[in-house]
Motif scaffolding. Sequence first.
Motif, PDB file in Angstrom:
ATOM      1  N   PRO A  76       3.186  -1.077  -5.663  1.00 52.89           N
ATOM      2  CA  PRO A  76       2.563  -0.841  -4.671  1.00 52.89           C
ATOM      3  C   PRO A  76       1.273  -1.492  -5.324  1.00 52.89           C
ATOM      4  CG  PRO A  76       2.421   1.307  -4.745  1.00 52.89           C
ATOM      5  CD  PRO A  76       3.370   1.084  -5.088  1.00 52.89           C
ATOM      6  N   ARG A  77       0.161  -2.755  -4.662  1.00 54.34           N
ATOM      7  CA  ARG A  77      -0.997  -3.167  -5.312  1.00 54.34           C
ATOM      8  C   ARG A  77      -1.613  -2.006  -5.181  1.00 54.34           C
ATOM      9  NH1 ARG A  77      -0.674  -7.916  -1.421  1.00 54.34           N
ATOM     10  NH2 ARG A  77      -3.270  -7.370  -1.758  1.00 54.34           N
ATOM     11  N   VAL A  78      -1.419  -0.908  -4.078  1.00 57.03           N
ATOM     12  CA  VAL A  78      -2.704  -0.398  -4.189  1.00 57.03           C
ATOM     13  C   VAL A  78      -1.512   1.320  -3.593  1.00 57.03           C
ATOM     14  CG1 VAL A  78      -4.856   0.424  -2.805  1.00 57.03           C
ATOM     15  CG2 VAL A  78      -4.583  -2.217  -3.665  1.00 57.03           C
ATOM     16  N   THR A  79      -2.488   1.870  -4.255  1.00 57.80           N
ATOM     17  CA  THR A  79      -1.903   3.526  -4.064  1.00 57.80           C
ATOM     18  C   THR A  79      -3.294   4.506  -3.889  1.00 57.80           C
ATOM     19  OG1 THR A  79      -0.481   2.602  -6.003  1.00 57.80           O
ATOM     20  CG2 THR A  79      -1.208   5.525  -5.094  1.00 57.80           C
TER      21      THR A  79
ATOM     22  N   LEU B 117       1.248  -0.936  -0.329  1.00 63.53           N
ATOM     23  CA  LEU B 117       0.341   0.015  -0.181  1.00 63.53           C
ATOM     24  C   LEU B 117       0.904   1.268  -0.247  1.00 63.53           C
ATOM     25  CD1 LEU B 117      -2.354   2.018   0.150  1.00 63.53           C
ATOM     26  CD2 LEU B 117      -2.147   1.349   3.178  1.00 63.53           C
ATOM     27  N   MET B 118       0.852   2.136  -0.798  1.00 63.79           N
ATOM     28  CA  MET B 118       1.192   3.654  -0.648  1.00 63.79           C
ATOM     29  C   MET B 118       0.299   4.428  -1.043  1.00 63.79           C
ATOM     30  SD  MET B 118       3.207   5.889  -3.815  1.00 63.79           S
ATOM     31  CE  MET B 118       5.334   4.689  -3.545  1.00 63.79           C
TER      32      MET B 118
ATOM     33  N   ASP C  36       0.214  -1.211 -12.578  1.00 68.91           N
ATOM     34  CA  ASP C  36       0.404  -1.841 -11.723  1.00 68.91           C
ATOM     35  C   ASP C  36      -0.610  -1.588 -10.603  1.00 68.91           C
ATOM     36  OD1 ASP C  36       2.496  -3.273 -13.484  1.00 68.91           O
ATOM     37  OD2 ASP C  36       4.252  -3.244 -12.387  1.00 68.91           O
ATOM     38  N   THR C  37      -1.254  -0.556 -10.543  1.00 74.61           N
ATOM     39  CA  THR C  37      -1.473  -0.150  -9.157  1.00 74.61           C
ATOM     40  C   THR C  37      -2.873  -0.571  -9.324  1.00 74.61           C
ATOM     41  OG1 THR C  37      -0.949   0.319  -7.086  1.00 74.61           O
ATOM     42  CG2 THR C  37      -0.711   2.359  -9.201  1.00 74.61           C
ATOM     43  N   THR C  38      -3.863  -0.562  -8.585  1.00 73.23           N
ATOM     44  CA  THR C  38      -5.293  -0.005  -8.344  1.00 73.23           C
ATOM     45  C   THR C  38      -5.171   1.880  -6.863  1.00 73.23           C
ATOM     46  OG1 THR C  38      -6.026  -2.392  -8.822  1.00 73.23           O
ATOM     47  CG2 THR C  38      -7.016   0.011  -8.001  1.00 73.23           C
TER      48      THR C  38
END
Length: 209
Positions: A135-138, A51-52, A168-170
């Motif tokens: 990150p997977r989620v931003t 997570l970012m 690559d991120t959501t």
Amino acid sequence: MAERARTREAVAGWSAALTEAAAQVAECRRCGLWQDATQAVFGEGPADAPLMLIGEVPGDQEDQAGHPFVGPAGQVLDHALAAAGLDRARAYVTNAVKHFKFTRQGKRRLHQRPDSGEITACRVWLDIERAEIRPRVTVLLGATAAGAVLRRAVTISRTRGRPIPLGDTTALVTVHPSYLLRLPDAAAKRREYAAFVADLRRAAALLGA
Ligand code: URA
């Protein structure tokens, strides 16, 4: 805090590129904000953070401490993350702009919103952070972060809480925690804080947390 700063990169297992960027940003002269700020405030968190969290610009306390989100807005963020079941220690936390922007009013230094030129100048650092952390989620905290990452003007009320695929991120847009601090009445504060936590729960759900 000094100990945390010294060991930060080693503990977090950062790549050479991210470690180098953290060193270089201290000398950044890409816009004029460095002149009045105490120091650049780079992001913090583990290299494998799923997570970012991206804010706007360091505030007064962050400028003095050299760490993101350690002042009043950071406290709201910490509470909301915990309420959403997210562990800040497992997140990478940063800002769209790395130097504090302010005007003086007597002894006080009042936060100012960075302009588009400053956001664009600073994007090089944010791009490195995003590319190295992947990150997977931003979570984009407020319109400045949302605009810096989505590269368009963003209306929070129309965009918040809706997953936005971004390579690559959501990405998920929500309000900036400072907004909650500025609300005048307690009922509005409670309602908006609950909505903020709900947005962070969406991030947790996307992570499978
Ligand atoms: N507001 C931000 O956007 N970032 C911080 O680090 C602190 C306050």
